[in-house]
Design a protein around this motif. Structure first.
Motif, PDB file in Angstrom:
ATOM      1  N   PHE A   1       0.008  -9.488 -23.645  1.00 51.57           N
ATOM      2  CA  PHE A   1       1.133  -8.583 -23.422  1.00 51.57           C
ATOM      3  C   PHE A   1       0.752  -7.384 -22.564  1.00 51.57           C
ATOM      4  O   PHE A   1       1.578  -6.540 -22.259  1.00 51.57           O
ATOM      5  N   GLU A   2      -0.511  -7.325 -22.181  1.00 49.86           N
ATOM      6  CA  GLU A   2      -0.952  -6.216 -21.337  1.00 49.86           C
ATOM      7  C   GLU A   2      -0.468  -6.457 -19.899  1.00 49.86           C
ATOM      8  O   GLU A   2      -0.458  -7.590 -19.421  1.00 49.86           O
ATOM      9  N   LYS A   3      -0.104  -5.371 -19.244  1.00 53.14           N
ATOM     10  CA  LYS A   3       0.376  -5.505 -17.872  1.00 53.14           C
ATOM     11  C   LYS A   3      -0.798  -5.541 -16.888  1.00 53.14           C
ATOM     12  O   LYS A   3      -1.851  -4.943 -17.132  1.00 53.14           O
ATOM     13  N   VAL A   4      -0.550  -6.227 -15.801  1.00 51.07           N
ATOM     14  CA  VAL A   4      -1.592  -6.483 -14.792  1.00 51.07           C
ATOM     15  C   VAL A   4      -2.317  -5.199 -14.360  1.00 51.07           C
ATOM     16  O   VAL A   4      -3.544  -5.123 -14.407  1.00 51.07           O
ATOM     17  N   PHE A   5      -1.555  -4.191 -13.968  1.00 50.15           N
ATOM     18  CA  PHE A   5      -2.161  -2.940 -13.493  1.00 50.15           C
ATOM     19  C   PHE A   5      -3.002  -2.297 -14.597  1.00 50.15           C
ATOM     20  O   PHE A   5      -4.134  -1.847 -14.363  1.00 50.15           O
ATOM     21  N   ASP A   6      -2.468  -2.308 -15.821  1.00 51.87           N
ATOM     22  CA  ASP A   6      -3.156  -1.655 -16.944  1.00 51.87           C
ATOM     23  C   ASP A   6      -4.457  -2.371 -17.288  1.00 51.87           C
ATOM     24  O   ASP A   6      -5.429  -1.734 -17.700  1.00 51.87           O
TER      25      ASP A   6
ATOM     26  N   TYR B   1      -7.336  -3.705  -5.035  1.00 59.01           N
ATOM     27  CA  TYR B   1      -7.695  -5.101  -5.280  1.00 59.01           C
ATOM     28  C   TYR B   1      -6.473  -5.980  -5.541  1.00 59.01           C
ATOM     29  O   TYR B   1      -6.473  -7.153  -5.180  1.00 59.01           O
ATOM     30  N   LEU B   2      -5.436  -5.417  -6.138  1.00 60.76           N
ATOM     31  CA  LEU B   2      -4.212  -6.216  -6.296  1.00 60.76           C
ATOM     32  C   LEU B   2      -3.622  -6.544  -4.926  1.00 60.76           C
ATOM     33  O   LEU B   2      -3.158  -7.667  -4.702  1.00 60.76           O
ATOM     34  N   ASN B   3      -3.672  -5.587  -4.017  1.00 62.63           N
ATOM     35  CA  ASN B   3      -3.191  -5.856  -2.662  1.00 62.63           C
ATOM     36  C   ASN B   3      -4.032  -6.911  -1.965  1.00 62.63           C
ATOM     37  O   ASN B   3      -3.514  -7.862  -1.387  1.00 62.63           O
ATOM     38  N   LYS B   4      -5.355  -6.738  -2.035  1.00 63.37           N
ATOM     39  CA  LYS B   4      -6.251  -7.680  -1.366  1.00 63.37           C
ATOM     40  C   LYS B   4      -6.066  -9.102  -1.879  1.00 63.37           C
ATOM     41  O   LYS B   4      -6.266 -10.065  -1.145  1.00 63.37           O
ATOM     42  N   LEU B   5      -5.741  -9.221  -3.168  1.00 61.40           N
ATOM     43  CA  LEU B   5      -5.631 -10.557  -3.758  1.00 61.40           C
ATOM     44  C   LEU B   5      -4.184 -11.039  -3.816  1.00 61.40           C
ATOM     45  O   LEU B   5      -3.888 -12.064  -4.448  1.00 61.40           O
ATOM     46  N   GLY B   6      -3.297 -10.303  -3.177  1.00 63.36           N
ATOM     47  CA  GLY B   6      -1.903 -10.760  -3.083  1.00 63.36           C
ATOM     48  C   GLY B   6      -1.169 -10.709  -4.410  1.00 63.36           C
ATOM     49  O   GLY B   6      -0.287 -11.524  -4.684  1.00 63.36           O
ATOM     50  N   LEU B   7      -1.509  -9.721  -5.257  1.00 67.11           N
ATOM     51  CA  LEU B   7      -0.920  -9.636  -6.598  1.00 67.11           C
ATOM     52  C   LEU B   7      -0.143  -8.348  -6.826  1.00 67.11           C
ATOM     53  O   LEU B   7       0.338  -8.113  -7.935  1.00 67.11           O
ATOM     54  N   TRP B   8      -0.053  -7.514  -5.787  1.00 65.58           N
ATOM     55  CA  TRP B   8       0.547  -6.197  -6.023  1.00 65.58           C
ATOM     56  C   TRP B   8       1.957  -6.306  -6.602  1.00 65.58           C
ATOM     57  O   TRP B   8       2.332  -5.568  -7.507  1.00 65.58           O
ATOM     58  N   GLU B   9       2.728  -7.267  -6.121  1.00 67.06           N
ATOM     59  CA  GLU B   9       4.114  -7.362  -6.608  1.00 67.06           C
ATOM     60  C   GLU B   9       4.187  -7.696  -8.102  1.00 67.06           C
ATOM     61  O   GLU B   9       5.229  -7.522  -8.729  1.00 67.06           O
ATOM     62  N   LYS B  10       3.056  -8.114  -8.688  1.00 66.67           N
ATOM     63  CA  LYS B  10       3.035  -8.420 -10.127  1.00 66.67           C
ATOM     64  C   LYS B  10       2.394  -7.309 -10.962  1.00 66.67           C
ATOM     65  O   LYS B  10       2.096  -7.507 -12.131  1.00 66.67           O
ATOM     66  N   HIS B  11       2.157  -6.152 -10.347  1.00 71.76           N
ATOM     67  CA  HIS B  11       1.351  -5.149 -11.055  1.00 71.76           C
ATOM     68  C   HIS B  11       1.963  -4.692 -12.365  1.00 71.76           C
ATOM     69  O   HIS B  11       1.252  -4.319 -13.292  1.00 71.76           O
ATOM     70  N   ASP B  12       3.292  -4.767 -12.478  1.00 72.21           N
ATOM     71  CA  ASP B  12       3.962  -4.261 -13.674  1.00 72.21           C
ATOM     72  C   ASP B  12       4.396  -5.392 -14.620  1.00 72.21           C
ATOM     73  O   ASP B  12       5.251  -5.206 -15.479  1.00 72.21           O
TER      74      ASP B  12
END
Ligand code: ADP
Ligand code: ADP
Length: 226
Positions: free
Chosen positions: A91-96, A119-130
């Motif tokens: 249940f933890e969020k990606v950014f956290d 690193y979320l940007n580099k790995l193409g995950l930024w849109e999932k950070h929340d």
């Protein structure tokens, strides 16, 4: 100094099975190294010992000159590991997840947030950070594990079968990321049972079978023997 030195590493599991029978391996700083071997060869056991998740039976592990027994904190500071199994709080969020991990290494919160975004940007995950980690696809979970292992910017990154079960497009983008950080100076070891993957990415290769290193050479030499 060398990134990783394994000396006569052995592991006998409680049931008496000898998974590692004296592994010697030296990975130089800046190397991109493949540990290739069939299922059951002892790859995960080796990584698990280096990660301090499994206790060795005998032998030595040194990470950038820090003995894992006598200087565990210094050794772990130099090391990032991407395990095979996804092991986040559901249940933890990606950014956290990334900011929490940075906290374990004493990275101040502001810097942690900057790195998490990077690193979320580099790995193409930024849109999932929340997003909660349980809602990610398998490939996204893999990439999140890589981001987590990179958050303290370790000098040595070890990945256990990072692209197993990953589709070819994602595999290529993971290869690009790994090549980029290797070019920036991070030493990398990955395990794989795909020779093509080792060939594509790595400069050196060790072949492990039944708990023993069979061959430790550069890729070109190995391929010329096949
Ligand atoms: P690989 O990662 O190369 O597939 P592993 O390191 O996972 O190999 O396993 C090496 C051998 O050790 C295998 O034969 C496996 O069945 C055995 N093994 C792994 N974990 C345990 C355990 N906890 N107890 C007993 N045997 C184990
Ligand atoms: P120390 O000996 O430096 O106190 P710990 O064993 O307490 O190190 O690890 C600190 C934190 O770092 C742990 O809470 C764990 O989440 C994380 N950690 C430790 N080893 C690894 C690793 N190999 N890969 C990723 N995270 C790790």
């Amino acid at each position: 100094t060398d990134a990783l030195v394994l000396k006569q590493l052995t592991k006998t599991y409680k049931n008496g099975f000898e998974a590692l029978k004296g592994i010697d391996l030296t990975v130089k700083e800046g190397d991109f190294y493949a540990l290739l071997g069939p299922n059951g060869a002892g790859k995960s056991t080796t990584i698990s010992i280096i990660s301090s998740l499994t206790r060795k039976s005998s032998g030595h592990v040194e990470i950038f000159g820090h003995d894992l027994d006598t200087h565990p904190s210094q050794a772990k500071q130099c090391l990032g590991v991407v395990p095979q199994e996804f092991n986040f709080g559901q249940f933890e969020k990606v950014f956290d997840i990334l900011v929490t991990q940075a906290g374990y290494y004493g990275i101040p919160k502001k810097e942690a947030q900057i790195r998490a975004e990077k690193y979320l940007n580099k790995l193409g995950l930024w849109e999932k950070h929340d997003v909660q980690s349980r809602l990610l696809s398998g490939g996204m979970k893999r990439r999140l594990m890589i981001a987590r292992a990179m958050i303290h910017e370790p000098r040595l990154l070890i990945l256990d079968e990072p692209t197993a079960g990953v589709d070819i497009e994602l595999r290529r983008s993971m290869w690009e990321f790994l090549t980029e950080i290797n070019n920036q100076g991070t030493s990398i070891i990955l395990t794989t049972h795909y020779l093509e993957e080792a060939e594509m990415l790595c400069r050196r290769i060790a072949i492990i079978d039944k708990g023993v290193i069979k061959e430790d050479t550069d890729i070109k030499t190995l391929l010329s023997q096949l």
